[in-house]
Each structure stands twice: as C-alpha cells, then as structure tokens.
Design a protein around this motif. Structure first.
Motif, PDB file in Angstrom:
ATOM      1  N   VAL A 169      11.948  29.710  -5.017  1.00  0.00           N
ATOM      2  CA  VAL A 169      11.243  28.654  -5.762  1.00  0.00           C
ATOM      3  C   VAL A 169       9.959  28.329  -4.992  1.00  0.00           C
ATOM      4  N   PRO A 170       8.799  28.331  -5.675  1.00  0.00           N
ATOM      5  CA  PRO A 170       7.543  28.096  -4.955  1.00  0.00           C
ATOM      6  C   PRO A 170       7.402  26.667  -4.425  1.00  0.00           C
ATOM      7  N   LEU A 171       6.650  26.573  -3.338  1.00  0.00           N
ATOM      8  CA  LEU A 171       6.302  25.254  -2.797  1.00  0.00           C
ATOM      9  C   LEU A 171       5.117  24.706  -3.573  1.00  0.00           C
ATOM     10  N   ALA A 172       5.125  23.409  -3.841  1.00  0.00           N
ATOM     11  CA  ALA A 172       3.928  22.783  -4.412  1.00  0.00           C
ATOM     12  C   ALA A 172       3.023  22.420  -3.235  1.00  0.00           C
ATOM     13  N   GLU A 173       1.780  22.830  -3.311  1.00  0.00           N
ATOM     14  CA  GLU A 173       0.878  22.511  -2.204  1.00  0.00           C
ATOM     15  C   GLU A 173       0.626  21.006  -2.191  1.00  0.00           C
ATOM     16  N   THR A 174       0.828  20.403  -1.048  1.00  0.00           N
ATOM     17  CA  THR A 174       0.685  18.941  -0.975  1.00  0.00           C
ATOM     18  C   THR A 174      -0.276  18.579   0.145  1.00  0.00           C
ATOM     19  N   LYS A 175      -1.180  17.667  -0.173  1.00  0.00           N
ATOM     20  CA  LYS A 175      -2.176  17.256   0.818  1.00  0.00           C
ATOM     21  C   LYS A 175      -1.881  15.818   1.223  1.00  0.00           C
ATOM     22  N   PHE A 176      -1.860  15.571   2.504  1.00  0.00           N
ATOM     23  CA  PHE A 176      -1.573  14.225   3.012  1.00  0.00           C
ATOM     24  C   PHE A 176      -2.807  13.688   3.737  1.00  0.00           C
ATOM     25  N   THR A 177      -3.262  12.527   3.333  1.00  0.00           N
ATOM     26  CA  THR A 177      -4.344  11.879   4.074  1.00  0.00           C
ATOM     27  C   THR A 177      -4.073  10.378   4.087  1.00  0.00           C
ATOM     28  N   ARG A 178      -5.079   9.631   4.536  1.00  0.00           N
ATOM     29  CA  ARG A 178      -4.954   8.170   4.537  1.00  0.00           C
ATOM     30  C   ARG A 178      -6.217   7.557   3.947  1.00  0.00           C
ATOM     31  N   PHE A 179      -6.081   6.418   3.354  1.00  0.00           N
ATOM     32  CA  PHE A 179      -7.242   5.626   2.963  1.00  0.00           C
ATOM     33  C   PHE A 179      -7.826   4.992   4.234  1.00  0.00           C
ATOM     34  N   PRO A 180      -9.080   4.547   4.165  1.00  0.00           N
ATOM     35  CA  PRO A 180      -9.700   3.980   5.368  1.00  0.00           C
ATOM     36  C   PRO A 180      -8.901   2.819   5.975  1.00  0.00           C
ATOM     37  N   ASP A 181      -8.155   2.098   5.176  1.00  0.00           N
ATOM     38  CA  ASP A 181      -7.379   0.977   5.736  1.00  0.00           C
ATOM     39  C   ASP A 181      -6.027   1.421   6.294  1.00  0.00           C
ATOM     40  N   GLY A 182      -5.771   2.719   6.312  1.00  0.00           N
ATOM     41  CA  GLY A 182      -4.527   3.220   6.905  1.00  0.00           C
ATOM     42  C   GLY A 182      -3.441   3.504   5.887  1.00  0.00           C
ATOM     43  N   GLU A 183      -3.630   3.091   4.655  1.00  0.00           N
ATOM     44  CA  GLU A 183      -2.592   3.364   3.654  1.00  0.00           C
ATOM     45  C   GLU A 183      -2.485   4.868   3.403  1.00  0.00           C
ATOM     46  N   ILE A 184      -1.271   5.293   3.122  1.00  0.00           N
ATOM     47  CA  ILE A 184      -0.989   6.725   2.979  1.00  0.00           C
ATOM     48  C   ILE A 184      -1.342   7.194   1.566  1.00  0.00           C
ATOM     49  N   TYR A 185      -1.903   8.407   1.517  1.00  0.00           N
ATOM     50  CA  TYR A 185      -2.246   9.023   0.233  1.00  0.00           C
ATOM     51  C   TYR A 185      -1.694  10.445   0.236  1.00  0.00           C
ATOM     52  N   LEU A 186      -1.218  10.908  -0.889  1.00  0.00           N
ATOM     53  CA  LEU A 186      -0.878  12.324  -0.995  1.00  0.00           C
ATOM     54  C   LEU A 186      -1.179  12.819  -2.396  1.00  0.00           C
ATOM     55  N   ARG A 187      -1.351  14.135  -2.472  1.00  0.00           N
ATOM     56  CA  ARG A 187      -1.551  14.737  -3.790  1.00  0.00           C
ATOM     57  C   ARG A 187      -0.833  16.082  -3.847  1.00  0.00           C
ATOM     58  N   CYS A 188       0.006  16.256  -4.863  1.00  0.00           N
ATOM     59  CA  CYS A 188       0.773  17.501  -5.009  1.00  0.00           C
ATOM     60  C   CYS A 188       0.136  18.319  -6.131  1.00  0.00           C
ATOM     61  N   THR A 232       7.637   9.714   1.116  1.00  0.00           N
ATOM     62  CA  THR A 232       8.715  10.135   0.201  1.00  0.00           C
ATOM     63  C   THR A 232       8.639   9.344  -1.106  1.00  0.00           C
ATOM     64  N   LEU A 233       8.424   8.041  -0.979  1.00  0.00           N
ATOM     65  CA  LEU A 233       8.312   7.221  -2.195  1.00  0.00           C
ATOM     66  C   LEU A 233       7.134   7.691  -3.047  1.00  0.00           C
ATOM     67  N   LEU A 234       6.035   8.032  -2.371  1.00  0.00           N
ATOM     68  CA  LEU A 234       4.850   8.487  -3.109  1.00  0.00           C
ATOM     69  C   LEU A 234       5.094   9.857  -3.746  1.00  0.00           C
ATOM     70  N   ALA A 235       5.788  10.729  -3.031  1.00  0.00           N
ATOM     71  CA  ALA A 235       6.062  12.074  -3.578  1.00  0.00           C
ATOM     72  C   ALA A 235       6.935  11.963  -4.818  1.00  0.00           C
ATOM     73  N   ILE A 236       7.932  11.084  -4.767  1.00  0.00           N
ATOM     74  CA  ILE A 236       8.803  10.910  -5.950  1.00  0.00           C
ATOM     75  C   ILE A 236       7.962  10.398  -7.120  1.00  0.00           C
ATOM     76  N   ASP A 237       7.062   9.490  -6.822  1.00  0.00           N
ATOM     77  CA  ASP A 237       6.238   8.943  -7.906  1.00  0.00           C
ATOM     78  C   ASP A 237       5.265   9.986  -8.445  1.00  0.00           C
ATOM     79  N   ALA A 238       4.739  10.824  -7.541  1.00  0.00           N
ATOM     80  CA  ALA A 238       3.811  11.878  -8.002  1.00  0.00           C
ATOM     81  C   ALA A 238       4.512  12.812  -8.979  1.00  0.00           C
ATOM     82  N   ALA A 239       5.823  12.969  -8.803  1.00  0.00           N
ATOM     83  CA  ALA A 239       6.589  13.888  -9.658  1.00  0.00           C
ATOM     84  C   ALA A 239       7.279  13.142 -10.799  1.00  0.00           C
ATOM     85  N   ASP A 240       6.666  12.075 -11.266  1.00  0.00           N
ATOM     86  CA  ASP A 240       7.361  11.246 -12.267  1.00  0.00           C
ATOM     87  C   ASP A 240       7.461  11.902 -13.646  1.00  0.00           C
TER      88      ASP A 240
END
Ligand code: R5P
Length: 285
Positions: A22-41, A63-71
């Motif tokens: 099963v292929p991996l979804a490419e996921t990018k992890f960064t942060r907003f300038p205020d330190g909040e976590i961002y990701l994109r799958c 993990t919470l963000l990844a679940i939401d990205a896959a809603d």
C-alpha cells in the motif's frame, strides 16, 4: 488505500507499506510562525491507514491533524506506542486518567484503532471505537533466539509484565520467572529479593517499556549480586528518557534491544509484520 505516518513513525510506516503493498501518502510537516503545527498529506484515497506513535505532545497534535486531513476517507489508526498509557487510572484525587483523555481524543474520525503491547489492556476500553492490542512477543522471541544465548532465563521485572515475558519465553521454550517490584517514585523502584536461581545464567529482562531505566537498573543490580553470567534487556517501546540508554549500558547490561514502535538506534525489532497480520482482515484495500 494510502498510509499516512506522523514524524516519529516514518520507518515503521514504510515497512508496513512495503509488506502490505500500500503506497505511502507524502506528508509535509511544518509550523506556523507562532509555533502551531501544520501538515499536508498528498494523494489521499478513500481509505487511509494512519500510523502514529504518540511519543510526545507535538505528535499527539500531528495525529489529530492527520486524522482530520483524511476526513474524506475510512480511517484505521495504528498507534504503535501510546504515550500517556501508563496513567491509566486516578491514583490520587484530582488527577486525570490521562490514558482515557488521549484515547477519547484519538477516537474521533476513525473506525478502528490498533495499539502495540499496550501497558494495560484496560486502556483499550477508553477508546470510543473498537480497539485491539497487537503483540510483538514472537518478534522479540525471534530476536532473542538469534542472540544464541546459552539456556537463557527470561525475566519479567514485575508481575504486570509476566504475560508478555512468558509469551516471549514460549517462542524458544526458555525458562521464565518474574521479580517483585514496588515503584517508589518516577525514577526509583525497589525490587524485592526473590529466590531466583540466576547464578551462571544468561538473563534477558523483558518488559513492555523502558523509560527512565530505573526498573532495569535495579533488576540488573540484583541479578548481578545473584551471580548472573550476563544480563540483556529487550522491550517493545524503547523510550530511554533522560539518557537512560547510556546509564543502562554503564550499569553493565550487555545488550539492549527495542522495537520500531518507538524509533531509535536500538529498534532492531520490527512490529511491521505483526501489525500487517492484525489489520489485514479489517482494511478493505
Ligand atoms: C511498569 O509497570 C512497566 O512495565 C515498566 O516496567 C516501567 O514503566 C519502566 O519504566 P522505567 O524504565 O522508568 O523504570
């Protein structure tokens, strides 16, 4: 189907991906300038396997963000290592049942959850969706077999770990026993002397988790006094908090091995096969 992994589970997720085809979804992890976590799958499909060991607070948010990205898809969550699992009851009034808080938060947006070598099965009931434990005792037993120790004695450091240690010992038909541990503080434990005949034996201490290493150090000291020929350690989750790995080696533990549920340089054992076997009947790809 696609597999998403958070940042501390990339190696294990890639191994599961290979085993399942099963292929991996490419996921990018960064942060907003205020330190909040961002990701994109990228490249999500209509079914997603999210592989995420909850090693720290940032990963919990990832993990919470990844679940939401896959809603838009049907989601299965694999939590190889569930942080906060050891605060699984209220020990004194006013405390949270942290394992329950985390399990509830992770239950939204998924159909089913799998954890590996959960500290206490009671935690499975804290999820609001069906939850299963996956054992990696066969993989750990296989690794110990490869060490070619002379008639090893497998020891659980406390009664809570006896089932896991027995399952590991059964793989090689080795002797198995347990010690009696009382926890004095976060880092300190007392291990009651027990009539274990460790003299001249190659001992492998098997536990679900090594965190501060306090349990192992105390057990190793007792075993040395009883004349053990060599002392080894094998665990599922090698957290090694605050330099524990170095302290354990300095305390004379000859080899320390853990699994890729908590990825680090001692993760010689992989949980990928056990995870694949456990989830195959539930995923639909
Ligand atoms: C406790 O019941 C667990 O099975 C482990 O023995 C314990 O959590 C290990 O922690 P530490 O390495 O900090 O002693």
């Amino acid at each position: 189907m696609r597999i998403i992994s958070t940042e501390r589970s990339q190696v294990l997720a890639a191994r599961i991906s290979e085993k399942m085809g099963v292929p991996l979804a490419e996921t990018k992890f960064t942060r907003f300038p205020d330190g909040e976590i961002y990701l994109r799958c990228d490249g999500l499909d209509d079914e997603t396997l999210i592989v995420s060991s909850i090693t720290d607070n940032d990963i919990l948010v990832q993990t919470l963000l990844a679940i939401d990205a896959a809603d838009q898809s049907r989601n299965t969550l694999v939590i190889p290592y569930l942080g906060y699992a050891r605060q699984d009851r209220r020990f004194v009034p006013g405390e949270p049942v942290s394992a329950r808080a985390v399990a509830r938060a992770l239950s939204s947006g998924i159909e089913r959850v799998f954890v590996v070598e959960i500290h206490d099965p009671c935690v499975l009931d804290y999820f609001d969706v069906p939850a299963d434990n996956i054992t990696i005792a066969p993989a750990i037993g296989g690794y110990i077999g490869d060490l070619r120790l002379e008639n090893p004695l497998i020891l659980a450091p406390d009664e809570g770990a006896i089932e896991f240690a027995s399952d590991v010992a059964a793989i090689g038909g080795w002797d198995c026993d347990f010690l009696q541990k009382t926890r004095l503080s976060g880092e300190e434990v007392r291990i009651a002397p027990k009539a274990i005949d460790a003299a001249g034996r190659e001992v492998v201490i098997v536990d679900d988790i090594i965190s501060t290493g306090g349990t192992l150090t105390t057990a190793a000291c007792m075993l040395r006094e009883r004349g053990a020929a060599s002392i080894h350690a094998a665990c599922a989750h090698g957290v090694f908090a605050s330099g524990a790995y170095t302290r354990l080696r300095a305390a004379g533990i000859s080899s320390i091995v853990s699994s890729d549920t908590y990825e680090n340089a001692s993760s010689f054992i992989s949980a990928a096969n056990a995870i694949k076997t456990a989830i195959t009947k539930y995923v639909h790809h």
